[in-house]
Design a protein around this motif. Sequence first.
Motif, PDB file in Angstrom:
ATOM      1  N   LYS A  88      36.010  77.893  43.754  1.00 43.36           N
ATOM      2  CA  LYS A  88      36.188  78.242  42.312  1.00 43.36           C
ATOM      3  C   LYS A  88      36.769  79.649  42.174  1.00 43.36           C
ATOM      4  N   LYS A  89      37.461  79.028  41.240  1.00 41.30           N
ATOM      5  CA  LYS A  89      38.264  80.793  41.127  1.00 41.30           C
ATOM      6  C   LYS A  89      38.542  80.792  39.226  1.00 41.30           C
ATOM      7  N   GLY A  90      38.393  82.003  39.040  1.00 38.79           N
ATOM      8  CA  GLY A  90      39.079  82.264  37.786  1.00 38.79           C
ATOM      9  C   GLY A  90      38.373  81.835  36.052  1.00 38.79           C
ATOM     10  N   PHE A  91      38.252  81.859  35.024  1.00 39.61           N
ATOM     11  CA  PHE A  91      37.847  81.225  33.916  1.00 39.61           C
ATOM     12  C   PHE A  91      37.762  79.681  33.585  1.00 39.61           C
ATOM     13  N   HIS A  92      36.574  79.520  33.470  1.00 38.08           N
ATOM     14  CA  HIS A  92      36.058  78.029  33.363  1.00 38.08           C
ATOM     15  C   HIS A  92      35.351  77.400  31.718  1.00 38.08           C
ATOM     16  N   GLY A 129      30.602  78.876  29.209  1.00 41.81           N
ATOM     17  CA  GLY A 129      31.672  79.654  30.519  1.00 41.81           C
ATOM     18  C   GLY A 129      30.709  80.155  31.352  1.00 41.81           C
ATOM     19  N   TYR A 131      32.856  82.813  34.740  1.00 37.68           N
ATOM     20  CA  TYR A 131      34.384  83.150  35.453  1.00 37.68           C
ATOM     21  C   TYR A 131      33.931  83.845  36.881  1.00 37.68           C
ATOM     22  N   TYR A 132      34.684  82.708  38.356  1.00 41.97           N
ATOM     23  CA  TYR A 132      34.720  83.038  39.051  1.00 41.97           C
ATOM     24  C   TYR A 132      35.141  84.018  40.361  1.00 41.97           C
ATOM     25  N   PHE A 133      34.742  84.918  40.654  1.00 46.32           N
ATOM     26  CA  PHE A 133      35.434  85.969  41.813  1.00 46.32           C
ATOM     27  C   PHE A 133      35.681  85.493  42.802  1.00 46.32           C
ATOM     28  N   GLN A 140      29.688  85.292  40.527  1.00 41.75           N
ATOM     29  CA  GLN A 140      30.424  84.195  39.371  1.00 41.75           C
ATOM     30  C   GLN A 140      29.547  84.896  37.799  1.00 41.75           C
ATOM     31  N   ASN A 142      28.042  84.188  34.304  1.00 47.31           N
ATOM     32  CA  ASN A 142      28.075  82.579  33.507  1.00 47.31           C
ATOM     33  C   ASN A 142      27.600  82.515  32.192  1.00 47.31           C
ATOM     34  N   LYS A 497      39.334  74.069  33.010  1.00 46.31           N
ATOM     35  CA  LYS A 497      39.369  75.633  33.671  1.00 46.31           C
ATOM     36  C   LYS A 497      40.548  76.008  33.289  1.00 46.31           C
TER      37      LYS A 497
END
Length: 498
Positions: A88-92, A129, A131-133, A140, A142, A497
Amino acid sequence: MKKLSWSVLGVSIFAMMPVIAGAAGTYYDGSSYRSSQAYSNNRGGYYSTYGAGRGYGQSQTTVSRNTTTRVTKKASATQKSGQVKSAKKGFHLGATLSHEFADWDFEMKNAGSKLSYDGLSWNVLGLDGAYYFDTSTPVQINFGAKYGTQFGDTSMIDDDISTGGYGQQEYTEGVVTGYAMSVGTAKDGNQMGFNAGFGLTDFFAVGRMKITPSVGYRYFRHKLVTKDNSGLTTDVFVGNSSHPYVNCISVGGEVQCDPFVLFEFFDASGVSKGTAVAGRTEDVVGSLSDISFAGVPDGTTTVAVNLGDSYYYRQRGTSHEYETSWYGPYLALDMEYAINANNNFTAGIEFGLPMYDSKGNQPYRVDWAHPTSVEDKGGFGDAYHLGLNAAWSTAITNNVMFSLGLTYDYYNASKADATTYISQSYYNKIVTDLEDAIAYLTNTGASAATIAAYQESLANAQDLVNFYNGQGWKIESQNEIKSIYSSMGIRLGLNIKF
């Protein structure tokens, strides 16, 4: 609850994994599922769809026939239990619409009062939401927020009967206890909440199931308004051993008690000649005579009848308004199970130790302050929150998933402190009015006995003002409140995503 065994909690958490739901907002990426291989003639070899779940950013992998065994072993290795590296990466971001069913009850232990809002319904909009680093140890951040409005209306019951009644006043002949119950309509309520947390993304894995532990802070507030409240109140008198009358009897196990009735006798000049509390004599077992009292003093010309607080009442407009907040830290475990490349199941459990604050306003209580008439507070460890939820998600497009889930929340404050705020202007006005009355009676030549009676009332009123002033115009009671709020919801959502 403060002494809850963490070892027992840990066992409970893992036992519930297959049926409970994710709370911290993890997002399915398909990386824990390896679909069956398919043969593709135009690629000249076996084509593996492992990790190519619909639109989650993984590239399709083509391997030759002689590398099939190596890839299969690698895929199997990733499914072993232990720590894994998340993809998992980025903003969801997720948006949800929920319909919740809830109950709220709180009880004053010593005051003998209980308030119940049962069968509440809420329509709630939510935004979640994360954000996964992309780090060696995936982490993350959340967050979530929600706002809801009450759907329809429900009944509020203000019960001062079943838990023992309220307030006792002693007389020479016995004790008077008050009992009351009212029913109103609760409507136009609202709720809101937010949370933020920090988690270790997919830190553990058991087969296809990935587990994310997290810590965070949650705030939840609900406001309820009651209108058109109607009720009955009665003062019940129970005589002591020196009183010649019976006020309560038992008929087939059912206890029946007469209301309080007091007579005060005055002579022609308005001087009190004494009082008598009415009652009944017991003719036979389970049968009472008519209400009577022990004679009228000689020289009586006037009889005043005091029924205590025994009457029917109706309160139009707002009669009760409560705004209650639960806020504090929590620990959570979120689980994600890949069903196939396009579908997954999430589950989670959350345990928190929120603080508790509930402010109430009862406009018809003229002897209480406004807009805050009462306030109940619980510190850290005086309340707890248990949250569960479950969801099934399926891919709609490359970056969008649809979810359907259930939620459950249980908040419990077992020993909050209660504070009642007294109206300073109300009691000061009583003193002022009595002073004005005494001045008027003196100027118009009223009898000394009449003036003396008013002066006695003034002295009592002034003593009460002095007492409340010494208390800061509030009455406090420790460990008085038990408050429970529970809800169950059905939730629809979209996860995106970026």
